[in-house]
Design an enzyme around this catalytic site. Structure first.
Site, PDB file in Angstrom:
ATOM      1  N   LYS A 165     -19.236  19.584 105.567  1.00  0.00           N
ATOM      2  CA  LYS A 165     -19.702  19.468 104.190  1.00  0.00           C
ATOM      3  C   LYS A 165     -20.132  20.832 103.651  1.00  0.00           C
ATOM      4  CE  LYS A 165     -20.959  14.607 104.102  1.00  0.00           C
ATOM      5  NZ  LYS A 165     -22.055  13.628 103.987  1.00  0.00           N
ATOM      6  N   THR A 211     -16.643  12.646  96.299  1.00  0.00           N
ATOM      7  CA  THR A 211     -15.416  13.234  96.837  1.00  0.00           C
ATOM      8  C   THR A 211     -15.594  13.714  98.272  1.00  0.00           C
ATOM      9  OG1 THR A 211     -16.103  15.060  95.461  1.00  0.00           O
ATOM     10  CG2 THR A 211     -14.108  13.901  94.781  1.00  0.00           C
ATOM     11  N   LYS A 264     -20.647  29.036 101.639  1.00  0.00           N
ATOM     12  CA  LYS A 264     -21.900  28.475 102.164  1.00  0.00           C
ATOM     13  C   LYS A 264     -21.783  28.389 103.691  1.00  0.00           C
ATOM     14  CE  LYS A 264     -21.915  25.584  98.023  1.00  0.00           C
ATOM     15  NZ  LYS A 264     -21.840  24.229  97.447  1.00  0.00           N
ATOM     16  N   GLU A 293     -28.103  19.960  96.531  1.00  0.00           N
ATOM     17  CA  GLU A 293     -27.095  19.959  97.596  1.00  0.00           C
ATOM     18  C   GLU A 293     -27.160  18.736  98.510  1.00  0.00           C
ATOM     19  OE1 GLU A 293     -24.652  21.266  99.140  1.00  0.00           O
ATOM     20  OE2 GLU A 293     -24.259  23.099  98.046  1.00  0.00           O
ATOM     21  N   SER A 325     -19.898  24.896  93.464  1.00  0.00           N
ATOM     22  CA  SER A 325     -19.118  24.175  94.475  1.00  0.00           C
ATOM     23  C   SER A 325     -18.187  25.132  95.201  1.00  0.00           C
ATOM     24  CB  SER A 325     -18.282  23.085  93.793  1.00  0.00           C
ATOM     25  OG  SER A 325     -17.367  22.532  94.716  1.00  0.00           O
ATOM     26  N   ALA A 326     -17.925  24.830  96.475  1.00  0.00           N
ATOM     27  CA  ALA A 326     -16.964  25.626  97.248  1.00  0.00           C
ATOM     28  C   ALA A 326     -15.536  25.172  96.967  1.00  0.00           C
ATOM     29  CB  ALA A 326     -17.261  25.467  98.734  1.00  0.00           C
ATOM     30  N   ASP A 380     -24.296  21.186  93.237  1.00  0.00           N
ATOM     31  CA  ASP A 380     -23.122  21.058  94.085  1.00  0.00           C
ATOM     32  C   ASP A 380     -22.292  19.907  93.498  1.00  0.00           C
ATOM     33  OD1 ASP A 380     -21.430  21.264  96.425  1.00  0.00           O
ATOM     34  OD2 ASP A 380     -22.435  19.458  97.169  1.00  0.00           O
ATOM     35  N   LEU A 381     -21.025  19.847  93.835  1.00  0.00           N
ATOM     36  CA  LEU A 381     -20.174  18.785  93.270  1.00  0.00           C
ATOM     37  C   LEU A 381     -19.947  17.631  94.259  1.00  0.00           C
ATOM     38  CD1 LEU A 381     -18.152  17.816  91.025  1.00  0.00           C
ATOM     39  CD2 LEU A 381     -16.398  19.076  92.287  1.00  0.00           C
ATOM     40  N   ASP A 382     -19.246  17.952  95.364  1.00  0.00           N
ATOM     41  CA  ASP A 382     -18.836  16.920  96.316  1.00  0.00           C
ATOM     42  C   ASP A 382     -20.047  16.336  97.031  1.00  0.00           C
ATOM     43  OD1 ASP A 382     -15.946  17.341  96.015  1.00  0.00           O
ATOM     44  OD2 ASP A 382     -16.311  19.260  96.985  1.00  0.00           O
TER      45      ASP A 382
HETATM   46  C1  G6P Z   1     -16.772  21.447  99.124  1.00  0.00           C
HETATM   47  C2  G6P Z   1     -16.736  20.298 100.105  1.00  0.00           C
HETATM   48  C3  G6P Z   1     -15.954  20.654 101.343  1.00  0.00           C
HETATM   49  C4  G6P Z   1     -14.591  21.209 100.966  1.00  0.00           C
HETATM   50  C5  G6P Z   1     -14.774  22.446 100.104  1.00  0.00           C
HETATM   51  C6  G6P Z   1     -13.458  23.067  99.664  1.00  0.00           C
HETATM   52  O1  G6P Z   1     -17.690  22.358  99.543  1.00  0.00           O
HETATM   53  O2  G6P Z   1     -18.051  19.914 100.453  1.00  0.00           O
HETATM   54  O3  G6P Z   1     -15.818  19.502 102.136  1.00  0.00           O
HETATM   55  O4  G6P Z   1     -13.833  21.526 102.107  1.00  0.00           O
HETATM   56  O5  G6P Z   1     -15.503  22.076  98.936  1.00  0.00           O
HETATM   57  O6  G6P Z   1     -12.791  22.208  98.780  1.00  0.00           O
HETATM   58  P1  G6P Z   1     -11.294  22.401  98.291  1.00  0.00           P
HETATM   59  O7  G6P Z   1     -11.148  21.357  97.219  1.00  0.00           O
HETATM   60  O8  G6P Z   1     -11.203  23.794  97.734  1.00  0.00           O
HETATM   61  O9  G6P Z   1     -10.414  22.210  99.444  1.00  0.00           O
HETATM   62 MG    MG Z   2     -21.503  18.743  98.801  1.00  0.00          MG
END
Ligand code: G6P
Ligand code: MG
Length: 225
Positions: free
Chosen positions: A47, A19, A149, A173, A118-119, A11-13
């Protein structure tokens, strides 16, 4: 014989960089403008949740619910993304969370493949800013994912693109919805965070500093028995 995974999906954020905090600040600013109160506790359930689903959850918090058209909602989500883009403008490699560079390095050296699940539609931009793009064999395009997710699609899409069986994958994650997605994909889940949110992870560490490549391989191996 020891069982090794063939793919790590990150996962990224909140895992690679913090972030998650910038997403929260962006949503908080929008919510304040709409007269909706959100706090960090509520934010836990945002999240890992994609942009439009996050907006819906925030609008549900309103004490005087307003009906927004789809177009208006897209406008609100775009406004939040503008705030978010301002916040990530100055991101650089110093924003990589502790332990992550070593983990990616050990992962790369081992020959086990690396993907990003990542989403976020901003994921590639952030990986570039962090100068980490070269580590990744595959980056899931969030715009092509139909079910976010906790649906497993984000993780299965990475494994399928690389032709790797789901049982041979590890997903890392920080979000409850993310750990659920990894589990539902039939993969080994590594949670980063506290037990109150992530008790369903196969293996849990408190923070990214504690993510240790050999340890994750051992935990994966244990789970096979
Ligand atoms: C991740 C984060 C979420 C965020 C989603 C969409 O999953 O954990 O908090 O809303 O990405 O990110 P974006 O940059 O596409 O708005
Ligand atoms: Mg995350």
């Amino acid at each position: 014989m020891r069982q090794s995974p063939k793919l790590f999906i990150y996962d990224l954020d909140g895992v690679i960089t913090d972030t998650a905090e910038f997403h929260y600040l962006g949503w908080k600013k929008l919510a304040d403008e709409l007269g909706i109160t959100i706090d960090r506790h509520f934010n836990e359930q945002l999240k890992g949740i994609n942009r439009m689903d996050s907006l819906d959850r925030i609008l549900e918090q309103s004490t005087s619910p307003t009906e927004f058209s789809e177009e208006e909602k897209i406008g609100l989500a775009t406004r939040k993304n503008g705030y978010y883009l301002e916040l990530i403008e100055s991101i650089d490699p110093s924003h990589i969370l502790p332990g992550i560079k070593d983990l990616l390095e050990a992962n790369k050296q081992s020959g086990i493949k690396i993907a990003l699940g990542s989403a976020s539609k901003n994921a590639s931009r952030i990986l570039d800013k962090l100068e980490l793009t070269g580590y990744f064999d595959y980056v899931v395009n969030a715009a092509e994912i139909t079910n976010g997710k906790p649906d497993p699609e984000t993780f299965t899409a990475a494994a399928d693109a690389l032709g790797i069986a789901h049982a041979d994958c590890v997903g890392i994650e920080d979000a409850a919805a993310g750990v659920e997605a990894v589990n539902r994909a039939g993969m080994f889940s590594v949670g980063v965070g506290d037990e109150a949110h992530l008790a369903h992870a196969d293996y849990l560490v408190e923070n990214t500093q504690q993510l240790e490549f050999q340890q994750i391989l051992q935990e994966f191996d244990k789970k096979q028995k």
